[in-house]
Design an enzyme around this catalytic site. Structure first.
Site, PDB file in Angstrom:
ATOM      1  N   TYR A 194       0.838  -1.194   0.000  1.00 11.06           N
ATOM      2  CA  TYR A 194       0.000   0.000   0.000  1.00 11.06           C
ATOM      3  C   TYR A 194       0.869   1.239   0.000  1.00 11.06           C
ATOM      4  O   TYR A 194       2.019   1.222   0.415  1.00 11.06           O
ATOM      5  CB  TYR A 194      -1.007  -0.024   1.146  1.00 11.06           C
ATOM      6  CG  TYR A 194      -0.621   0.619   2.474  1.00 11.06           C
ATOM      7  CD1 TYR A 194       0.678   0.677   2.946  1.00 11.06           C
ATOM      8  CD2 TYR A 194      -1.619   1.169   3.289  1.00 11.06           C
ATOM      9  CE1 TYR A 194       0.992   1.258   4.167  1.00 11.06           C
ATOM     10  CE2 TYR A 194      -1.314   1.743   4.521  1.00 11.06           C
ATOM     11  CZ  TYR A 194      -0.009   1.788   4.944  1.00 11.06           C
ATOM     12  OH  TYR A 194       0.303   2.373   6.150  1.00 11.06           O
ATOM     13  N   TYR A 222       9.973  -1.455   3.092  1.00 12.72           N
ATOM     14  CA  TYR A 222       9.485  -0.161   3.586  1.00 12.72           C
ATOM     15  C   TYR A 222      10.133   0.963   2.787  1.00 12.72           C
ATOM     16  O   TYR A 222      11.347   0.959   2.570  1.00 12.72           O
ATOM     17  CB  TYR A 222       9.814  -0.001   5.069  1.00 12.72           C
ATOM     18  CG  TYR A 222       9.103   1.172   5.727  1.00 12.72           C
ATOM     19  CD1 TYR A 222       7.847   1.003   6.301  1.00 12.72           C
ATOM     20  CD2 TYR A 222       9.665   2.438   5.751  1.00 12.72           C
ATOM     21  CE1 TYR A 222       7.172   2.065   6.887  1.00 12.72           C
ATOM     22  CE2 TYR A 222       9.001   3.510   6.327  1.00 12.72           C
ATOM     23  CZ  TYR A 222       7.763   3.320   6.896  1.00 12.72           C
ATOM     24  OH  TYR A 222       7.084   4.377   7.469  1.00 12.72           O
ATOM     25  N   PHE A 278       3.725   9.655   4.472  1.00 11.25           N
ATOM     26  CA  PHE A 278       4.199   9.091   3.205  1.00 11.25           C
ATOM     27  C   PHE A 278       4.941   7.805   3.538  1.00 11.25           C
ATOM     28  O   PHE A 278       6.017   7.840   4.164  1.00 11.25           O
ATOM     29  CB  PHE A 278       5.158  10.042   2.473  1.00 11.25           C
ATOM     30  CG  PHE A 278       5.766   9.412   1.231  1.00 11.25           C
ATOM     31  CD1 PHE A 278       5.245   9.689  -0.015  1.00 11.25           C
ATOM     32  CD2 PHE A 278       6.843   8.549   1.324  1.00 11.25           C
ATOM     33  CE1 PHE A 278       5.797   9.110  -1.157  1.00 11.25           C
ATOM     34  CE2 PHE A 278       7.403   7.958   0.193  1.00 11.25           C
ATOM     35  CZ  PHE A 278       6.874   8.247  -1.046  1.00 11.25           C
ATOM     36  N   GLU A 279       4.364   6.690   3.160  1.00 12.64           N
ATOM     37  CA  GLU A 279       5.066   5.426   3.270  1.00 12.64           C
ATOM     38  C   GLU A 279       4.509   4.475   2.223  1.00 12.64           C
ATOM     39  O   GLU A 279       3.315   4.491   1.928  1.00 12.64           O
ATOM     40  CB  GLU A 279       4.959   4.814   4.680  1.00 12.64           C
ATOM     41  CG  GLU A 279       3.558   4.473   5.136  1.00 12.64           C
ATOM     42  CD  GLU A 279       3.523   3.798   6.516  1.00 12.64           C
ATOM     43  OE1 GLU A 279       4.529   3.831   7.241  1.00 12.64           O
ATOM     44  OE2 GLU A 279       2.459   3.232   6.847  1.00 12.64           O
ATOM     45  N   ILE A 280       5.402   3.711   1.623  1.00 11.76           N
ATOM     46  CA  ILE A 280       5.018   2.646   0.696  1.00 11.76           C
ATOM     47  C   ILE A 280       5.540   1.357   1.316  1.00 11.76           C
ATOM     48  O   ILE A 280       6.741   1.227   1.558  1.00 11.76           O
ATOM     49  CB  ILE A 280       5.598   2.877  -0.710  1.00 11.76           C
ATOM     50  CG1 ILE A 280       5.153   4.245  -1.248  1.00 11.76           C
ATOM     51  CG2 ILE A 280       5.165   1.764  -1.650  1.00 11.76           C
ATOM     52  CD1 ILE A 280       5.748   4.610  -2.601  1.00 11.76           C
TER      53      ILE A 280
END
Length: 375
Positions: A194, A222, A278-280
């Site tokens: 996500y 991460y 903000f993180e993927i």
């Protein structure tokens, strides 16, 4: 007579071209079946090699774009926890992300709320994208107080707090949800990755690749791009509770961990964290037994309510404890602004596909970012 000779010559030439075309066609089929042991057509092989030969997936030029209803190479979505009153701010975010990136890749959006979304909200968001959009309501156990929390003690903390969001009950519910429940929501259960977004943020750069495919291809768990320092009054006991967890569960801590990012030479907490707006993320990380055990330990300690533990320091400590540095990616090329802080790639005021001033997007110079680069 001359005209007829010309017609004969043209006919012979066309015949030669036809025979040559047939030869090339059958030759391609021959080579694609004889030397392709995967069973794919040669055209499929070309398409796959485009993604496989680019670290960024789909080609740096933006080729390999995905249709809105088409199958994506990664089970992934763009996700936000928002309220109905966030509609305008979220419309701005989605519009920018579409313009900068998702109009080519059409990854779905998932929006979650502790209350039902209004029809106005749903229509307002769907107007911004042709990608699939889903709306979900939080499950009761993921929003509110667990049974072991002393709610009077929690109220006293809120009433006496002298830090940002200190008086907010719902903010604490949000931090707990983002820390330990978002990846369990039914709408996310089938996802592998996500990308978290929030209202009123800006994306400064065109993104000509698929960050999800990039993460998957390179084994990253991460991804981040801003790393500030947490405000001490909100995490007064977080590191002590973390140390207790590590002492009780030494076998869960990765041998090649990056704990030196969150603790200094004297073993004290640096309060460094990845700004999680903000993180993927590869969601297998949050679903791992290590992360779940850590969250359960923190949840029972009560710091979400007796202090104001945020999901950002919790995610970050978990990354430092359970992952190696090679599993974490710094998205230096994605310019990003969240109210109060920004990251602008170097030179963006003069060249490239970003539009921002590095002097105003100074996050790379943060103490915690420098500490990360020095590891």
């Amino acid at each position: 007579m001359v005209a007829s000779r010309r017609l004969v010559a043209v006919g012979k030439f066309c015949g030669i071209l036809a025979v040559f075309g047939l030869f090339m066609h059958f030759g391609a089929l021959f080579f694609s079946t004889r030397y392709n042991t995967s069973g794919q057509s040669i055209f499929s092989m070309w398409g796959n090699s485009l993604a496989e030969n680019s670290n960024y997936g789909g080609g740096a030029s933006g080729e390999g774009a995905y249709t809105p209803g088409g199958v994506k190479p990664v089970k992934a979505a763009i996700v936000a926890l928002v309220r109905n009153e966030d509609l305008y701010g979220l419309r701005k975010t989605v519009r920018e992300l579409e313009d900068r990136w998702n109009h080519k890749y059409n990854y779905p959006y998932i929006f979650l709320n502790d209350k039902p979304f209004s029809d106005k909200f749903k229509a307002g968001i769907r107007d911004m994208t042709k990608a699939p959009v889903e709306f979900g309501k939080l499950e009761p156990e993921s929003w509110g107080y667990p049974e072991w929390i002393d709610q009077e003690k929690a109220r006293v903390e809120r009433d006496t707090a002298k830090y940002i969001k200190g008086h907010s009950e719902s903010y604490r519910f949000m931090c707990r949800f983002q820390s330990g429940f978002i990846y369990k929501h039914p709408l996310l259960r089938d996802l592998d990755f996500y990308w978290r977004i929030e209202p009123d943020v800006h994306y400064y750069c065109d993104i000509d690749y698929d960050p999800f495919l990039f993460m998957k291809t390179n084994g990253f768990k991460y991804g981040w791009n801003i790393a500030p320092m947490e405000y001490d009054p909100t995490v007064r006991t977080l590191w002590n509770v973390t140390e207790t967890f590590m002492n009780k569960n030494p076998g869960l801590v990765a041998k090649d961990n990056i704990l030196d990012w969150v603790r200094d030479g004297q073993g004290k907490y640096t309060k460094c964290h990845f700004w999680s707006n903000f993180e993927i993320v590869d969601l297998s990380f949050y679903r791992s037994k290590e992360y779940q055990a850590f969250f359960d330990h923190l949840d029972h300690a009560g710091g979400f309510f007796y202090e104001r533990w945020g999901d950002a320091p919790i995610h970050s400590i978990a990354v430092a404890m359970f992952l190696s540095k090679k599993q974490v990616h710094y998205f230096d090329d994605i310019g990003y602004y969240h109210p109060a802080m920004a990251h602008c790639p170097a030179g963006s005021n003069e060249r490239g596909k970003c539009l921002c001033d590095p002097r105003e997007g100074w996050a790379r110079g943060f103490t915690c970012a420098k500490r990360w680069f020095s590891l």
